[in-house]
Scaffold this motif. Sequence first.
Motif, PDB file in Angstrom:
ATOM      1  N   ASN A   1       0.821  -1.204   0.000  1.00  0.00           N
ATOM      2  CA  ASN A   1       0.000   0.000   0.000  1.00  0.00           C
ATOM      3  C   ASN A   1       0.865   1.268   0.000  1.00  0.00           C
ATOM      4  O   ASN A   1       0.576   2.231  -0.719  1.00  0.00           O
TER       5      ASN A   1
ATOM      6  N   ASN B   1       1.343   4.697  -2.565  1.00  0.00           N
ATOM      7  CA  ASN B   1       0.565   5.771  -1.933  1.00  0.00           C
ATOM      8  C   ASN B   1       1.033   7.137  -2.444  1.00  0.00           C
ATOM      9  O   ASN B   1       1.650   7.926  -1.725  1.00  0.00           O
TER      10      ASN B   1
ATOM     11  N   SER C   1     -11.798  -0.475   2.974  1.00  0.00           N
ATOM     12  CA  SER C   1     -10.963   0.719   2.812  1.00  0.00           C
ATOM     13  C   SER C   1     -10.163   0.662   1.519  1.00  0.00           C
ATOM     14  O   SER C   1     -10.111   1.636   0.759  1.00  0.00           O
ATOM     15  N   ALA C   2      -9.545  -0.484   1.251  1.00  0.00           N
ATOM     16  CA  ALA C   2      -8.681  -0.614   0.073  1.00  0.00           C
ATOM     17  C   ALA C   2      -9.481  -0.501  -1.225  1.00  0.00           C
ATOM     18  O   ALA C   2      -9.069   0.200  -2.163  1.00  0.00           O
TER      19      ALA C   2
ATOM     20  N   THR D   1     -10.948   3.124  -1.746  1.00  0.00           N
ATOM     21  CA  THR D   1      -9.862   4.071  -2.045  1.00  0.00           C
ATOM     22  C   THR D   1      -9.350   3.867  -3.465  1.00  0.00           C
ATOM     23  O   THR D   1      -9.062   4.838  -4.186  1.00  0.00           O
ATOM     24  N   ALA D   2      -9.253   2.612  -3.896  1.00  0.00           N
ATOM     25  CA  ALA D   2      -8.792   2.324  -5.256  1.00  0.00           C
ATOM     26  C   ALA D   2      -9.730   2.929  -6.295  1.00  0.00           C
ATOM     27  O   ALA D   2      -9.294   3.586  -7.253  1.00  0.00           O
TER      28      ALA D   2
ATOM     29  N   THR E   1      -9.494   6.835  -6.252  1.00  0.00           N
ATOM     30  CA  THR E   1      -8.205   7.320  -6.756  1.00  0.00           C
ATOM     31  C   THR E   1      -8.116   7.183  -8.271  1.00  0.00           C
ATOM     32  O   THR E   1      -7.601   8.072  -8.963  1.00  0.00           O
TER      33      THR E   1
ATOM     34  N   SER F   1      -9.139   6.178   2.799  1.00  0.00           N
ATOM     35  CA  SER F   1      -7.746   5.743   2.903  1.00  0.00           C
ATOM     36  C   SER F   1      -7.283   5.588   4.340  1.00  0.00           C
ATOM     37  O   SER F   1      -6.235   4.980   4.598  1.00  0.00           O
TER      38      SER F   1
ATOM     39  N   TYR G   1      -8.643   1.853   7.146  1.00  0.00           N
ATOM     40  CA  TYR G   1      -7.909   0.617   7.443  1.00  0.00           C
ATOM     41  C   TYR G   1      -6.985   0.741   8.646  1.00  0.00           C
ATOM     42  O   TYR G   1      -6.629  -0.271   9.280  1.00  0.00           O
TER      43      TYR G   1
ATOM     44  N   ASN H   1      -1.434   3.914  -8.226  1.00  0.00           N
ATOM     45  CA  ASN H   1      -1.867   4.079  -6.841  1.00  0.00           C
ATOM     46  C   ASN H   1      -3.109   3.224  -6.567  1.00  0.00           C
ATOM     47  O   ASN H   1      -3.190   2.507  -5.557  1.00  0.00           O
TER      48      ASN H   1
ATOM     49  N   CYS I   1      -3.631  -0.103  -4.011  1.00  0.00           N
ATOM     50  CA  CYS I   1      -4.706  -0.226  -3.018  1.00  0.00           C
ATOM     51  C   CYS I   1      -5.460  -1.539  -3.192  1.00  0.00           C
ATOM     52  O   CYS I   1      -5.748  -2.245  -2.217  1.00  0.00           O
TER      53      CYS I   1
ATOM     54  N   PHE J   1      -3.406  -4.414  -1.977  1.00  0.00           N
ATOM     55  CA  PHE J   1      -3.454  -4.433  -0.517  1.00  0.00           C
ATOM     56  C   PHE J   1      -4.712  -5.153  -0.047  1.00  0.00           C
ATOM     57  O   PHE J   1      -4.669  -6.026   0.833  1.00  0.00           O
TER      58      PHE J   1
END
Length: 428
Positions: free
Chosen positions: A37, A41, A95-96, A99-100, A103, A126, A129, A185, A189, A192
């Motif tokens: 991750n 980032n 969360s992952a 966020t992916a 982003t 982000s 987690y 990025n 994510c 992760f």
Amino acid sequence: MSSAPPTGPGLDEPRFRDALRGLPGRVWVISLGILVNQVGNFLPVFIVLYLTERGHSAGAAGLVLGASGVGKVLGNAVGGHLADRIGRRWTIVLSAVTTAGLTASVPSLGPLPVIAAAVGLIGVTSQIYRPAAAAVLLDSVAASHRQRLAAFGVFRFAMNVGAALGGVIGGVLAGTSYAGLFLVNAAACLLFGVVVGVLLRDAPRPGTGSGAGVGAESGSESGAGPGKDGVGAQEGEEVGYRRLLLTDRVLVRFLLMTVFAEFVYIQSTVGLPLHVSSVGLSERDFGLLIGLNGLLVLALELPITGAVARYRAEHVLAIGNLITGVGLALTGFTDSMGLLVVTVLVWTFGEMMTSSISQAYLGSLAPPRMVGRYQGLHGVAYTIGTGAGPLIGGAVYAVGPWVLWVLIGVTGLLSARLSLPPRRTGGR
């Protein structure tokens, strides 16, 4: 209400090296995930450059950063609640994945308000987690001060390695394509989330059946079970953030310490570069100083964590915060690169003393069923300190540089005092 018992190694504690070797697989899985991750980032580092390259002003970029900061505070609070409600594993996966997706959408967004809203949401997702990841570490080790420190030490090492690699990779990608930067990025994510979703299994929740889980041992060993400082009148009771903050004085003291300590540390990105410029040194010199800090942390933080593991956590936190404050305050008395290097060595040593022990110590305070929420509140305090620090530090420096250095020294002393148990005039 009683204060928390001293937290430190017992006579039957394993050596730190043995604690490292005995870490369970779940610690290594979550550390591998955070490495992946952190390598990808890029958005928090490059979003300002991306916006200014697209023609937006520095003020507009600052507005977007502000939205991200508010989102991070909320994300830690939400993440702590979810970690205790739906489990560590699914909180991290949620969360992952979110966020992916957010982003990956950034390069296609046009109006600034839309970008600000998206980056603010990324700030929330982000950070969700983080409390869950800390709870995974605490769930995975027995009720041992050194084992908790070993787990957080490995996790921090993986995070630092990932951040170092990510800075280099991000610089190369940004020079080629910002769209590619944000897509990589997003891919990091997702990876992760895959690592955690496939390889990690949640430990049994305390109080839900046989073998209440390792976390249950942690709470009972530290004396921080239900009823501590008025929290939870019945065994296994879960309470909300408001009640925690109103009843757990030890927790509130720890959170205030965190805010002040992070305010001091973040001045390495505000007061330090301003001072470097004021004494006639260059941006390259500032980069070398920050590079020295990163190199020292990578090479020495884990060994230093092992060295301080034999002492009471409260004392280590107090001394580390004091050293960090003194080291940064002394910056204002330097006028050469050599002296600045000495101050960096001082405050970096303080940073390395406290980084891993802080969350490990908090783990000893949390009732077993509320580990996520305690870690979420730590994340909120951390984010407030690092978010407000640059704003306050820059404004104070504009009033007078010496005012900032005095403020740093005083705040460092205050954070050190808050690390220690309060003086008691009566019995326990």
